[in-house]
Design an enzyme around this catalytic site. Structure first.
Site, mmCIF file in Angstrom:
data_model
loop_
_atom_site.group_PDB
_atom_site.id
_atom_site.type_symbol
_atom_site.label_atom_id
_atom_site.label_comp_id
_atom_site.label_asym_id
_atom_site.label_seq_id
_atom_site.Cartn_x
_atom_site.Cartn_y
_atom_site.Cartn_z
ATOM 1 N N ARG A 60 0.825 -1.203 0.000
ATOM 2 C CA ARG A 60 0.000 0.000 0.000
ATOM 3 C C ARG A 60 0.864 1.260 0.000
ATOM 4 N NH1 ARG A 60 -1.833 0.917 4.335
ATOM 5 N NH2 ARG A 60 -1.040 -0.781 5.608
ATOM 6 N N LYS A 200 -8.782 -1.971 0.700
ATOM 7 C CA LYS A 200 -8.585 -1.057 1.820
ATOM 8 C C LYS A 200 -9.300 0.278 1.604
ATOM 9 C CE LYS A 200 -6.263 -3.732 4.511
ATOM 10 N NZ LYS A 200 -6.971 -4.356 5.659
ATOM 11 N N HIS A 219 -10.826 -3.779 12.113
ATOM 12 C CA HIS A 219 -9.753 -4.403 11.342
ATOM 13 C C HIS A 219 -9.386 -5.687 12.072
ATOM 14 C CE1 HIS A 219 -5.457 -4.165 9.489
ATOM 15 N NE2 HIS A 219 -6.283 -4.826 8.715
ATOM 16 N N SER A 239 -1.569 -6.104 9.436
ATOM 17 C CA SER A 239 -1.053 -7.155 8.565
ATOM 18 C C SER A 239 0.238 -7.722 9.136
ATOM 19 C CB SER A 239 -0.795 -6.604 7.160
ATOM 20 O OG SER A 239 -1.996 -6.177 6.571
ATOM 21 N N LYS A 243 -3.663 -12.443 11.919
ATOM 22 C CA LYS A 243 -5.125 -12.471 11.840
ATOM 23 C C LYS A 243 -5.619 -13.639 10.983
ATOM 24 C CE LYS A 243 -6.273 -8.487 10.177
ATOM 25 N NZ LYS A 243 -4.913 -8.151 9.722
ATOM 26 N N THR A 244 -5.028 -13.788 9.803
ATOM 27 C CA THR A 244 -5.473 -14.847 8.903
ATOM 28 C C THR A 244 -5.101 -16.220 9.455
ATOM 29 O OG1 THR A 244 -5.281 -13.406 6.975
ATOM 30 C CG2 THR A 244 -5.258 -15.769 6.568
ATOM 31 N N ASP A 258 -10.186 -10.469 7.864
ATOM 32 C CA ASP A 258 -9.571 -9.141 7.891
ATOM 33 C C ASP A 258 -10.479 -7.985 8.312
ATOM 34 O OD1 ASP A 258 -7.202 -7.595 7.475
ATOM 35 O OD2 ASP A 258 -8.046 -6.839 5.611
ATOM 36 N N ARG A 324 1.328 -12.512 -1.727
ATOM 37 C CA ARG A 324 -0.027 -12.771 -1.230
ATOM 38 C C ARG A 324 -0.831 -13.608 -2.216
ATOM 39 N NH1 ARG A 324 -2.153 -9.676 3.053
ATOM 40 N NH2 ARG A 324 -0.718 -8.104 3.854
#
Length: 531
Positions: A60, A200, A219, A239, A243-244, A258, A324
């Site tokens: 990003r 995002k 988030h 990130s 989380k995943t 997410d 990713r």
């Protein structure tokens, strides 16, 4: 022009967008994969995955994100965190982008942002790249084909990687720009092919709209006990904090990895897919996520592969550490089909502590939960943002400052009210370093993290003996079967206890200095929890 499946009263020309080349409305996965390959946007990989590179931008560009300073949002945007753009500059940007788009082909996807029909936002994505259409079709929620006949977008996002902004003319920082206009209900993205900007941008939009309805935008990932949506847990984190990985527990049902909302009706996923990091992804440790990288239409981003065999190299970060894959939730066998859960019984805050100070898990009081939520301490991991090549300790309020249009206290107060109303238990989990800081210590063993989390979620950890942490005041379990006792007391894992103490004092001081900005806006109980 390819009509496709679209509301006949809502083609692009009805939005004032005309003069384009062919427009492909709401193509499904086979057509989008085929188009992307034919247009040279990438390669068909093993199992039919789509392999692509995003060029110069592999993460990003948060410094190139702007909010138009229009009359409806003047008093409600957190301007210290959101760079302003004038309406006039945005209008020029939009006009110049439309001129650039003339004669070019575009791919339109009409999608839902939000699994709860009461709170969802209908979003139209207009993409220059066919694989961006595939990506966002995975990441947002797909209407039934018949629903497209009456689809009317609340918001439109136009993504044009080949267009370069002019900072002097368009009031931005560089040739790259992500601009949100709440009055025009329009988002413009230019000069970046990194697909994460699409999702995002929508998340930022929801983070502004939903709090007005009393819905907490989070988030976080989320899961619930199999067959029991009432037993829901949410996992906050930036990130790279897990989380995943941690929400994809085969013993629980995955709601999403997410972005979620917490309304008076419970928890709901904003998305319809996952966007998982693949660097060092292991078939042994994460078999289902690994398997998605070899399934039809999965988007595999910036991964190095053998040009002859097409075998993916999960260890090669020469393009970026932010490799990713994007895939629909249905590719995970234990994923929820509805995207809905109950009110969270557990609120887990994931942090990646590069200082090596925090324990692997701690139980928080509601006030301490607000303190750590507003602090949002973690470490930016390599590749997630441009220029980040190794972990950088940072404070990202609400575990998502780049996506927060409103002041942090708005989200903090909403979360505090919902925790109090529904009696959630709060935990802080460190997936970062132990035995020393980054460069000296080691990453927290994932096996230990998973064991501690499982015990927290099933309630068995509550029967353990806890100690009060000398640095932060939260409660830390003294022992748990299957986890090294020393791991639960980070001071014991360091070579020299005095080195740990010095590092802890440094981190405590950083927390205090960062939190001073929130003291005028928070309740007394949260102030009391401040260090």
């Amino acid at each position: 022009m390819d009509e496709g499946r679209v509301n006949p009263a809502m083609r692009l020309e009805h939005q004032g967008i005309s003069g384009l080349g062919r427009i492909y409305y709401n193509q499904i996965e086979p057509a989008l994969v085929s188009a992307a390959v034919q247009r040279g946007e990438g390669t068909l990989g093993l199992g039919g995955a789509f392999l692509c590179e995003t060029g110069h931008f592999t993460g990003r560009s948060p410094k190139d994100k702007f909010v138009v300073r229009g009359p409806s949002v003047e008093g409600s945007i957190w301007w210290e965190n959101n760079a302003p753009m004038t309406p006039a500059a945005f209008d020029l940007l939009y006009a110049d982008m439309l001129a650039h788009m003339q004669g070019r082909d575009y791919f339109v996807q009409d999608l839902y942002a939000g699994a709860d029909p009461i709170h969802r936002v209908d979003v139209r994505m207009v993409s220059e790249l066919a694989w961006h259409g595939l990506f966002i079709r995975h990441l947002l929620r797909r209407p039934e084909r018949a629903e497209l006949d009456s689809f009317f977008p609340d918001w439109t996002v136009i993504n044009c990687p080949s267009f370069k902004a002019d900072p002097a003319r368009h009031g931005c920082r560089s040739e790259t720009v992500i601009a949100l206009n709440f009055d025009a209900k329009l988002i413009l993205i230019a000069n970046t092919a990194y697909a994460g900007e699409n999702k995002k941008a929508v998340f930022t939009l929801l983070n502004y709209l939903l709090p007005e309805k009393g819905v907490m935008a989070m988030h976080c990932s989320a899961n619930h006990a199999i067959g029991n949506p009432v037993d829901t847990a949410v996992f906050f984190g930036l990130s790279g904090t897990g989380k995943t990985t941690l929400s994809a527990d085969p013993s629980r049902t995955l709601i999403g990895d997410d972005e979620h909302g917490w309304s008076d009706r419970g928890t709901f996923n904003f998305e319809g897919g996952c966007y998982a990091k693949t660097i060092h992804l292991s078939a042994q440790a994460e078999p289902e996520i690994f398997a998605t990288t070899h399934r039809f239409a999965t988007v595999v981003e910036n991964m190095v592969y053998d040009p002859e065999t097409l075998a993916l190299d999960f260890a090669d970060d020469s393009l970026t550490a932010n490799t990713r894959c994007a895939y629909p939730l249905g590719y995970i066998s234990n994923a929820s089909t509805t995207g809905l859960g109950g009110h969270p019984k557990h609120v887990v805050m994931l942090t990646c502590d590069a200082f090596g100070v925090l324990p692997p898990i701690a139980r928080l009081s509601p006030a301490q939960a607000m303190y750590h939520f507003l602090s949002g301490f973690t470490s930016k991991v390599a590749g997630t943002e441009r220029g980040v090549t190794e972990p950088q300790p940072t404070f990202s309020t609400c575990f998502g400052a780049p996506f927060m249009p409103r002041r942090p206290e708005v989200y903090g107060k909403l979360l505090e009210e919902k925790i109090a109303k529904h009696g959630a238990t709060c935990w802080l989990v460190n997936t970062g370093w132990t035995g020393g800081a980054y460069g000296v210590g080691q990453r927290m063993p994932i096996k230990a993290t998973r064991a501690l989390l499982a015990a927290a979620l099933d309630g068995s950890l509550n029967t353990a003996t806890f100690r009060k942490d000398a640095n932060f005041g939260f409660e830390v379990p003294v022992a748990m079967t299957g986890v090294d006792d020393a791991l639960l007391d980070p001071r014991q894992t360091w070579g020299q206890a005095s080195d740990y103490d010095a590092q802890a004092r440094k981190l405590v001081a950083m927390f205090a200095a960062n939190f001073a900005q929130y003291l005028p806006f928070i309740d007394d109980d949260v102030k009391a929890a401040a260090i």
